[in-house]
Motif scaffolding. Structure first.
Motif, PDB file in Angstrom:
ATOM      1  N   SER A   1       0.788  -1.236   0.000  1.00 59.76           N
ATOM      2  CA  SER A   1       0.000   0.000   0.000  1.00 59.76           C
ATOM      3  C   SER A   1       0.822   1.289   0.000  1.00 59.76           C
ATOM      4  O   SER A   1       0.252   2.376   0.146  1.00 59.76           O
ATOM      5  N   VAL A   2       2.122   1.169  -0.190  1.00 64.38           N
ATOM      6  CA  VAL A   2       2.966   2.368  -0.333  1.00 64.38           C
ATOM      7  C   VAL A   2       4.038   2.060  -1.386  1.00 64.38           C
ATOM      8  O   VAL A   2       4.022   0.995  -1.982  1.00 64.38           O
TER       9      VAL A   2
ATOM     10  N   SER B   1      -5.712   4.189  -6.064  1.00 63.60           N
ATOM     11  CA  SER B   1      -5.135   5.201  -5.178  1.00 63.60           C
ATOM     12  C   SER B   1      -4.968   6.523  -5.912  1.00 63.60           C
ATOM     13  O   SER B   1      -4.781   6.562  -7.140  1.00 63.60           O
ATOM     14  N   ASN B   2      -4.975   7.596  -5.126  1.00 62.75           N
ATOM     15  CA  ASN B   2      -4.666   8.930  -5.673  1.00 62.75           C
ATOM     16  C   ASN B   2      -3.281   8.948  -6.309  1.00 62.75           C
ATOM     17  O   ASN B   2      -2.997   9.791  -7.156  1.00 62.75           O
ATOM     18  N   HIS B   3      -2.425   7.999  -5.949  1.00 63.64           N
ATOM     19  CA  HIS B   3      -1.062   8.015  -6.496  1.00 63.64           C
ATOM     20  C   HIS B   3      -0.999   7.532  -7.951  1.00 63.64           C
ATOM     21  O   HIS B   3       0.056   7.629  -8.575  1.00 63.64           O
TER      22      HIS B   3
ATOM     23  N   ARG C   1      -2.238  18.674   2.737  1.00 64.58           N
ATOM     24  CA  ARG C   1      -2.517  17.861   1.542  1.00 64.58           C
ATOM     25  C   ARG C   1      -3.749  16.985   1.761  1.00 64.58           C
ATOM     26  O   ARG C   1      -4.611  16.860   0.894  1.00 64.58           O
ATOM     27  N   ARG C   2      -3.840  16.415   2.921  1.00 59.37           N
ATOM     28  CA  ARG C   2      -4.975  15.531   3.206  1.00 59.37           C
ATOM     29  C   ARG C   2      -6.288  16.311   3.314  1.00 59.37           C
ATOM     30  O   ARG C   2      -7.364  15.712   3.182  1.00 59.37           O
TER      31      ARG C   2
ATOM     32  N   ILE D   1      -7.636  15.541  -0.011  1.00 60.19           N
ATOM     33  CA  ILE D   1      -7.846  14.156  -0.484  1.00 60.19           C
ATOM     34  C   ILE D   1      -8.439  13.243   0.586  1.00 60.19           C
ATOM     35  O   ILE D   1      -8.554  12.040   0.384  1.00 60.19           O
TER      36      ILE D   1
HETATM   37  C1  15L Z   1      -2.058   5.766  -0.370  1.00 57.23           C
HETATM   38  O1  15L Z   1      -2.376   5.274  -1.449  1.00 57.23           O
HETATM   39  C2  15L Z   1      -1.436   4.956   0.688  1.00 57.23           C
HETATM   40  O2  15L Z   1      -1.909   3.628   0.685  1.00 57.23           O
HETATM   41  C3  15L Z   1      -1.627   5.560   2.054  1.00 57.23           C
HETATM   42  O3  15L Z   1      -0.723   4.929   2.926  1.00 57.23           O
HETATM   43  C4  15L Z   1      -1.399   7.074   2.067  1.00 57.23           C
HETATM   44  O4  15L Z   1      -0.043   7.333   1.832  1.00 57.23           O
HETATM   45  C5  15L Z   1      -2.262   7.725   1.024  1.00 57.23           C
HETATM   46  O5  15L Z   1      -2.116   7.117  -0.232  1.00 57.23           O
HETATM   47  C6  15L Z   1      -1.966   9.227   0.875  1.00 57.23           C
HETATM   48  O6  15L Z   1      -1.732   9.679  -0.244  1.00 57.23           O
HETATM   49  O7  15L Z   1      -2.023   9.932   1.858  1.00 57.23           O
END
Ligand code: 15L
Length: 271
Positions: free
Chosen positions: A73-74, A109-111, A172-173, A176
């Motif tokens: 997840s990272v 994910s946003n990533h 940032r959060r 999102i």
């Molecule tokens: C994610 O996709 C990650 O899984 C989580 O651990 C956070 O880092 C999150 O994004 C984020 O962007 O804050």
């Protein structure tokens, strides 16, 4: 929809949403490589590794829906990301197809789009701009879901999750953040809404500072219940404790973008 399997059950996001899904699906089968610490009495757990196709087929026998949170997840090295999130995701979708599962909700994910600058507002159909190998694997999972929807008729709902927590952890959060209850609302749309065929939506609460066009989810009835502005004092207080990040602060993906970054600076127009 009754019989639902949730992968990644030992992870942090599962820990926040499994309590909210109890009683909604029956059975709700939890799966991971290791037993979750938060397993409640009577909860069904099946150990399965995403790199083991046969174990996944056994896991999905009789299931109608899957909530696929499993994987890494990272950011990680390529071998790790490839095994858990590329091959693992393929194995999961393939097992779902072979077992006649009707729907998969995929935790993207946003990533997958982290390299958009914060000054941009983006739509789900803007092209992906992964910020890491991890983000790339999420873009792969979305494309894989689309293939399985178009070719095999699996109903697929990919949620580009922001950051799941009780409150936004920093500036940032604020843009999102996704409250666990809002994530559960989205998951239930993915598993239950009759119009779902092949969708990608952003997973965000009601964030006034958000960067994402949330109409794709709204069209399916999503109405987030939680507002990040209600927690602004907390988030800005936490932000004040952080060192400035000249690269990460420009992009939506934050520190994920800054890691290993060596492109020309400042980014060119259109970047
Ligand atoms: C994610 O996709 C990650 O899984 C989580 O651990 C956070 O880092 C999150 O994004 C984020 O962007 O804050």
């Amino acid at each position: 929809m009754k019989h639902v399997v949730l992968t990644g059950a030992a992870g942090g996001v599962a820990g926040q949403i499994v309590p909210l899904l109890r009683g909604v699906y029956d059975p709700l089968v939890l799966s991971d490589r290791v037993k979750p610490a938060h397993l409640a009495a009577g909860e069904r757990f099946v150990e399965a590794d995403l790199t083991d196709p046969a174990a996944l087929e056994r896991l999905l026998e009789g299931a109608e829906g899957v909530i696929h949170l499993g994987g890494f997840s990272v950011e990680g090295d390529w071998e790790t990301i490839h095994a858990a999130n590329i091959a693992g995701c393929y194995n999961l979708f393939e097992a779902a197809r072979r077992q006649g599962v009707q729907r998969v909700v995929f935790a993207s994910s946003n990533h997958a789009v982290g390299f958009y600058q914060r000054r941009h507002r983006i739509r789900v159909d803007d092209r992906v701009r992964p910020d890491t190998r991890y983000g790339l694997s999420k873009a792969f999972g979305e494309a894989l879901g689309s293939l399985y929807a178009d070719k095999f008729g699996l109903r697929v709902f990919s949620i580009r999750i922001g950051n799941v927590a009780d409150k936004p952890a920093d500036l940032r959060r604020m843009s999102i953040w996704l409250h666990p209850e809002d994530l559960v609302q989205l998951i239930r749309i993915g598993l239950e809404h009759p119009a779902v065929r092949n969708e990608v939506v952003f997973g965000a609460s009601d964030n006034a500072r958000g960067w994402w066009d949330s109409r794709a989810a709204q069209r399916l009835g999503y109405v987030p219940r939680h507002r990040s502005e209600d927690h602004v004092a907390y988030a800005l207080g936490e932000q004040a404790k952080l060192a400035p990040d000249p690269v990460g602060d420009v992009f939506q993906g934050g520190a994920f973008c800054a890691a290993e970054f060596s492109a020309p600076w400042p980014p060119e127009e259109g970047g």
